[in-house]
Design an enzyme around this catalytic site. Structure first.
Site, PDB file in Angstrom:
ATOM      1  N   ARG A   2      48.976  16.581  13.693  1.00 25.64           N
ATOM      2  CA  ARG A   2      50.011  17.404  13.069  1.00 25.64           C
ATOM      3  C   ARG A   2      49.792  17.354  11.572  1.00 25.64           C
ATOM      4  O   ARG A   2      50.057  16.335  10.936  1.00 25.64           O
ATOM      5  CB  ARG A   2      51.394  16.867  13.448  1.00 25.64           C
ATOM      6  CG  ARG A   2      52.524  17.837  13.149  1.00 25.64           C
ATOM      7  CD  ARG A   2      53.872  17.215  13.470  1.00 25.64           C
ATOM      8  NE  ARG A   2      54.343  16.372  12.387  1.00 25.64           N
ATOM      9  CZ  ARG A   2      55.364  15.520  12.472  1.00 25.64           C
ATOM     10  NH1 ARG A   2      56.017  15.387  13.616  1.00 25.64           N
ATOM     11  NH2 ARG A   2      55.737  14.791  11.433  1.00 25.64           N
TER      12      ARG A   2
ATOM     13  N   HIS B 233      57.255  17.807  10.575  1.00 27.06           N
ATOM     14  CA  HIS B 233      57.755  18.394  11.825  1.00 27.06           C
ATOM     15  C   HIS B 233      58.163  19.845  11.606  1.00 27.06           C
ATOM     16  O   HIS B 233      57.853  20.721  12.407  1.00 27.06           O
ATOM     17  CB  HIS B 233      58.953  17.586  12.334  1.00 27.06           C
ATOM     18  CG  HIS B 233      59.725  18.272  13.405  1.00 27.06           C
ATOM     19  ND1 HIS B 233      59.248  18.431  14.681  1.00 27.06           N
ATOM     20  CD2 HIS B 233      60.958  18.872  13.385  1.00 27.06           C
ATOM     21  CE1 HIS B 233      60.147  19.099  15.410  1.00 27.06           C
ATOM     22  NE2 HIS B 233      61.180  19.375  14.647  1.00 27.06           N
TER      23      HIS B 233
ATOM     24  N   TYR C 268      57.682   8.584   6.687  1.00 25.25           N
ATOM     25  CA  TYR C 268      57.416   7.721   7.851  1.00 25.25           C
ATOM     26  C   TYR C 268      55.937   7.657   8.234  1.00 25.25           C
ATOM     27  O   TYR C 268      55.575   6.972   9.175  1.00 25.25           O
ATOM     28  CB  TYR C 268      58.255   8.165   9.058  1.00 25.25           C
ATOM     29  CG  TYR C 268      58.132   9.637   9.412  1.00 25.25           C
ATOM     30  CD1 TYR C 268      57.088  10.094  10.214  1.00 25.25           C
ATOM     31  CD2 TYR C 268      59.056  10.571   8.926  1.00 25.25           C
ATOM     32  CE1 TYR C 268      56.972  11.433  10.540  1.00 25.25           C
ATOM     33  CE2 TYR C 268      58.935  11.906   9.245  1.00 25.25           C
ATOM     34  CZ  TYR C 268      57.901  12.343  10.050  1.00 25.25           C
ATOM     35  OH  TYR C 268      57.785  13.662  10.351  1.00 25.25           O
TER      36      TYR C 268
END
Lengths: 352, 327
Positions: free
Chosen positions: A264, A268, A277
């Site tokens: 990714r 998100h 994170y």
């Protein structure tokens, strides 16, 4: 029906040469070039969405960057406008490979009245297109697996020869619907393929806190079906795995679970800051797993692409994305006067 | 005219739709060789085969979710949830998926699916085999909710539900399956969705009910008639879309309305009927809109004394009628 992938701006003139890179998986050089064009186009569309978001033109983006190689290759094995896809919110490249245009994707970002996914009713990322058998998707994750299984059930009963494929992340794979869907599909040997795009994160939760196994595909054995792990940056490997799964499904031998390990490359969504994170070193290392340059280098090394053709495809893709952006910018918003419509087939509820 | 039980009418409705239309399939738990735990699908497996009468695993979300997919791809599934109490694992599929598919796709996809489920108490079913679940679903735009009370309506409404191009929840009061018998004509007929019926004309007070309560309301109204009270009964038949006009027309005539439902009182379906009457027929009212409904406990208790305490019955309805009439 041939796989037949429409290009946004005409087909390449380059001829296939025998015995090339694609021969092992049954693809001509011309098809490899079209596959590359699609991976690059999906990326270009995706990057434009972020630019428009940061410029304040569109409120929200959910991205497929890093997933495109797997999505294009896996979707490529289906028969377009015959088979079915139940996508998920990162399925930009899948949707485009299966028939949606850059305009179709951009109108969803602007939520225009003529957005074919939802007429401006859904958030961007909820792609669907009835004319292409691309099913409308919701936000609660993994529900779509049961729809794809039901589509496959209908295909079997109606003897249509269709295959239904659904896509989701490894985070979604933990939902109960996945268990219920795989179990039912396996019992009835339905023409169904589950594709897990494992990018290692469910928003911020790393895969080590999502799964007790290294691979989601290990779960397939619990249903008595094959589970296949593929490198999502290995476009041809993804295609080969999908081709086998689709052939198996179409032959009546039942479902397959394909897990593509992807990366990714973005947060998100446009509302997420993944540096909170994910360590910087990890993010840096993940860039080496980007399928776009890997596929480009692979094709260039095999003599399928050269600098001139790469530049031309980039320019053509940019023109397609510019056109789609201009188009979507000008399309009108939906009219609130129509917002009561289509609750039911009859139209407005109070009218009957 | 031949008479049939409620369950016979339902079974006949499914069978005739399957004979008429190859795209109609049945799926659910034990619907195959066993013919369903209440025998609603008895004989269908033998007549139509295992491809069209599908025994599913115990997975309600799958029953509804695959029905949605099958409906999208050209079938008309009739799914059975064995007891309405067990429909909640499928709630997300009904709420987020079936109900919204047409709206969210701007009318490019639809879900022609019927979900049947037995509901209701009075059969020693306790907390998890007695529940009335309609209020959860009547709240959701995009779902149609049907609760028939007679064999004639059950068959005719079920045929309409199966032919409808949108998801229909079809709730059948299980106490009525064998206790209610009525005339069902031999030929093909349908009963339209979204039409209530005045099942007993009257002038002084309206009782609105559905399902088993529509029978109890009629019984109570007859007893009230012995006291000289003229009570009109409206059987809603379809809860959503609601036939508001039939309700309002009755209340405007009688000026008093008692709403009866078996579900828990608080936030039950009858609350919406009361609100509509308050908003649209206030000037015609000669008394408060009142309700007789189940008590607000989490389920129907098992012991027969406790179950009787829970259940709405004709006596409780008659009390409600007398109190409202005296207002």
């Amino acid at each position: 029906m041939a796989v037949g992938h429409r290009t946004e701006s005409g087909t390449s003139t380059r001829r296939a040469h025998a015995g090339g890179l694609g021969a092992a998986v049954g693809l001509t050089d011309e098809q490899l070039i079209e596959m590359y064009r699609m991976v690059a186009l999906a990326r270009a569309v995706d990057e434009r969405m972020w630019v428009l978001n940061r410029a304040g033109r569109i409120p929200f983006v959910i991205s497929g960057q890093g997933h495109e190689g797997a999505q294009v290759a896996i979707t490529w094995a289906l028969k377009k406008d015959h088979d079915w896809v139940a996508p998920f919110y990162r399925s930009i490249a899948t949707a485009m490979t299966f028939g949606m245009s850059a305009r179709d994707i951009l109108t969803a970002q602007y939520a225009t009245a003529n957005d074919p996914s939802s007429g401006g009713r859904q958030m961007p990322g909820h792609y669907g297109h009835a004319e292409h058998n691309l099913l409308s998707v919701s936000s609660p994750v993994a529900t779509q697996i049961l729809h794809a299984v039901g589509i496959a059930l209908a295909a079997k009963i109606r003897k249509t020869g269709q295959v239904a494929m659904t896509f989701m992340g490894e985070g979604s794979s933990n939902q109960g619907d996945v268990h219920e869907g795989l179990n039912f599909a396996a019992i009835h040997k339905l023409p169904f393929v589950l594709v897990i795009e494992n990018n290692g994160y469910a928003i911020s939760v790393p895969v080590s806190k999502e799964l007790a196994l290294p691979d989601v595909a290990d779960r397939a054995s619990g249903y008595g079906i094959p589970g296949v792990v593929v490198d999502g940056a290995d476009v041809l490997g993804c295609y080969q795995a999908s081709k086998e799964a689709v052939a198996r499904a179409r032959a009546g031998d039942g479902p397959t679970l394909i897990e593509a390990k992807v990366t990714r490359l973005t947060g998100h969504s446009s509302d997420d800051q993944q540096t909170k994170y994910r360590p910087a070193e990890e993010l840096e290392a993940e860039r080496t797993r980007d399928p776009l340059p890997k596929f480009r280098e692979q094709l260039a090394a095999a003599g399928v692409l050269d600098d001139e053709l790469i530049a031309r495809i980039d320019a053509e893709n940019k023109a397609v994305v510019d056109d789609a952006t201009d188009y979507a910018e000008k399309e009108p918003d939906p009219d609130p006067a129509n917002a009561l419509m289509h609750v039911f087939a009859e139209g407005v509820e109070g009218e009957f | 005219m031949p008479t049939k039980t409620f369950i016979e009418a339902i079974r006949e409705g499914i069978r005739e739709e399957m004979q008429r239309d190859d795209s109609v399939i049945v799926l659910g738990e034990d619907v195959g060789k066993k013919g369903g735990v209440f025998l609603a699908t008895d004989g269908l497996f033998e007549e139509f085969g295992e491809e069209r009468v599908i025994d599913t695993p115990l997975s309600e979300s799958q029953i509804v979710g695959t029905s949605i997919g099958a409906a999208v791809n050209g079938l008309r599934p009739v799914a059975e949830i064995q007891f309405a109490d067990f429909i909640f694992p499928a709630f997300n599929q009904l709420l987020s998926e079936a109900a919204r598919m047409r709206y969210r796709s701007n009318n490019t996809f639809g879900v022609p699916m019927t979900v049947r489920a037995p509901y209701g108490g009075g059969v020693h079913g306790a907390l998890y085999h007695s529940q009335s679940v309609e209020a959860f679903f009547t709240h959701i735009p995009g779902l149609k909710v049907v609760i028939p009370s007679t064999p004639y309506d059950a068959k005719g409404l079920l045929r309409s539900a199966i032919r409808n191009d949108d998801p229909v929840l079809f709730f059948e009061h299980k106490k009525m399956y064998r206790s209610v018998r009525g005339e069902v004509p031999a030929g093909e007929y349908t009963v339209p969705l979204a039409r209530a019926q005045v099942t007993r004309p009257g002038t002084q007070l309206t009782v609105v009910a559905y399902g088993l309560m529509a029978h109890y309301a009629l019984e109570a109204a007859d007893h009230a008639g012995e006291d000289g009270l003229s009570v009109e009964v409206v059987d809603l038949r379809t809860l959503r879309p609601l036939d508001k006009e039939t309700v309002l027309e009755s209340v405007r005539k009688t000026g008093k309305c008692l709403i009866v439902y078996e579900d828990n009182r608080f936030g039950g379906y009858g609350a919406e009927i009361a609100a509509i009457i308050a908003e649209e027929a206030f000037d015609y009212l000669d008394g408060p809109v009142t309700r007789i409904a189940g008590p607000d406990v989490p389920g129907v208790p098992y012991n027969h004394v406790l179950e009787d305490w829970f259940m709405v019955n004709p006596e409780k309805i008659l009390d409600g009628i007398r109190q409202l009439a005296a207002y």
